[in-house]
Design a protein around this motif. Sequence first.
Motif, short mmCIF file in Angstrom:
data_model
loop_
_atom_site.label_atom_id
_atom_site.label_comp_id
_atom_site.label_asym_id
_atom_site.label_seq_id
_atom_site.Cartn_x
_atom_site.Cartn_y
_atom_site.Cartn_z
N ASP A 100 -5.27 -21.69 -40.54
CA ASP A 100 -4.13 -21.16 -39.82
C ASP A 100 -3.79 -19.73 -40.25
N ASN A 120 -3.79 -35.16 -41.94
CA ASN A 120 -4.39 -33.96 -41.36
C ASN A 120 -5.87 -34.23 -41.12
N GLU A 158 -9.20 -32.66 -47.38
CA GLU A 158 -7.76 -32.78 -47.23
C GLU A 158 -7.06 -32.20 -48.43
N VAL A 162 -10.52 -30.27 -40.93
CA VAL A 162 -10.85 -29.41 -39.82
C VAL A 162 -12.31 -29.00 -39.79
N SER A 211 4.47 -26.74 -43.90
CA SER A 211 4.62 -25.83 -42.77
C SER A 211 5.66 -24.74 -43.08
N HIS A 239 4.33 -32.85 -45.76
CA HIS A 239 4.12 -32.17 -44.49
C HIS A 239 5.08 -31.04 -44.16
N ASN A 284 -5.81 -26.89 -49.01
CA ASN A 284 -5.54 -27.44 -47.70
C ASN A 284 -6.17 -26.56 -46.61
N ASN A 314 -6.29 -26.82 -43.43
CA ASN A 314 -5.47 -26.53 -42.26
C ASN A 314 -4.70 -25.25 -42.47
#
Lengths: 269, 308
Positions: free
Chosen positions: A213, A261, A254, A264, A186, A182, A207, A209
Amino acid sequence: MNQDLILETRGLVKEFKGFTAVDDVNLKVERGTIHALIGPNGAGKTTVFNLLTKFLTPTRGQLLFNGQDITRKDSASIAHMGIVRSFQISAVFPHLTVLENVRVALQQKRKDTFAFWRSEKILDELNDRALALLDSVGLREFSHALAVDLPYGRKRSLEIATTLALDPELLLLDEPTQGMGHEDISVVADLIKEVGKNRTILMVEHNLNVVADLSDTITVLQRGAILTEGNYETVSADPRVREAYMGVEEDPLEGEGGEGNAPVVEASV
Amino acid sequence: MYNKKLNLVLLGLALVAPFVLYPVFLMKVLCFALFACAFNLLLGFAGLLSFGHAVFLGTGAYVTGYVMTTYGLTPELGILAGVAMSALVGLVYGKLAVRREGIYFAMVTLALAQLAFFFYLQTPFTGGEDGLQGIPRGNLFGLIDLTDNMTMYYFVLAVFIGGFLTIYRTIHSPFGQVMKAIRENEPRAISLGYKVNQYKLMAFVISATLAGLAGSTKALVFQLASLTDVHWFMSGEVVLMTLLGGMGTIWGPVLGAASIISMQNLLASGPLANYIHVVMGVVFVICVLAFRKGLVGELQKVLRKNSG
């Protein structure tokens, strides 16, 4: 159609002995954007990527960089033109120090890379720039450690610093967050966002996410062909995308190491 | 690891050694040490395993032997001729070999070396099975008579130090940095814009040139150039010396060459004389199984542990 294209592929095809891995891909990457290439396993993302970076030669089709045909150029030449790639597994020089890793990239633009009779001390004049680059990815304090001793996430950061040392116009990132936990994800995502402010980035990424983003444009590949293209909202609303993913794995959205997560696309469909 | 005091001690030892040990034995060690160092530059620092390095040793020996015998040149010119020819062969062979990687690179170098072996066997100027015998050592720069083994020893020592420093500098040069990067991660080096084959070729030629220097000097020491120098046994022996001493270390090949040559000398006069190759084979197996980093490599590991 007067976009400012930095990279364009026209009718790109790659066949491996009767199997078409990449089928007529027309990719357009706009300057200054972050462009993501996604798709289920085996969709041909990595093959496209290797074609773009010249690690594979296309069977048919054309590659244009800034309008210039680069179909027949080799990997090292396109690096000189400003296209630099990263690798799926972290690509550092393990038994060189962190500082030397970045310096090898900085050194490339110099004329003395064949000078075997000069002392390597003349490379010390690159140290300030190398340290500044390491600073920007938070690795300055590790500059004298061997790259092999860095934890995985930091290796990826080092790889990005090394890539940035070439000051590339176009950055090609092959699954930059693969295999990360994780916090590392980020960190790297922030790094990509920062780097993408004044550069073009094309990345292959699992990924979603991260993709959601970061990306301005997303291209979805399936069985070697482009399924759909657009910004995240458009792509994630497309039922074919969801189907493509669901057809392959049970829980495919994922990224590795991204446990927890929420997938999405699923949530927004 | 590079330590000024240690180097001064070693230099001092090298200077007094011929008063204690037989100078011809020491010269043999120095020649093979240089050969192994040249080989190690390629294997340990550029990551390329050449299985045909004897061809450069042999070419240096034959060419120097031939020009010294036929034209009566001074030794420095004789050596220069041998070295130049080795560099040229290195350039041609290197160009062909660096296009392939890993095991294929090794196979190409082996095949090319065999080609050269049969050429030297058949061509008249090498004397075939007899080799070139009675090569004159000549007068260095036309002034210093090298017939005396003591004088010759200091000449060989100077040649060795020259070659060794060239290798040391190459490893610690801007070129050396690129070479190590290619060894560490070739695809990454390519993606950073390095045309790796050109750098590999350069490393190959430097290594071949210095191997030639070792061969030329050796021909003068023994006043002999023979098929042993170009035989693939020799290519294998240099691999053994380098691995035993520690590949990728500065001093490893020197220690490896000294150990192997001493061992051969000791065994040759003892009851195991007929089993030299068996003993060497056993040593090789033990080395690869038990201490893969070689003598110097393992020593460095121990020192690092104690200091950290």
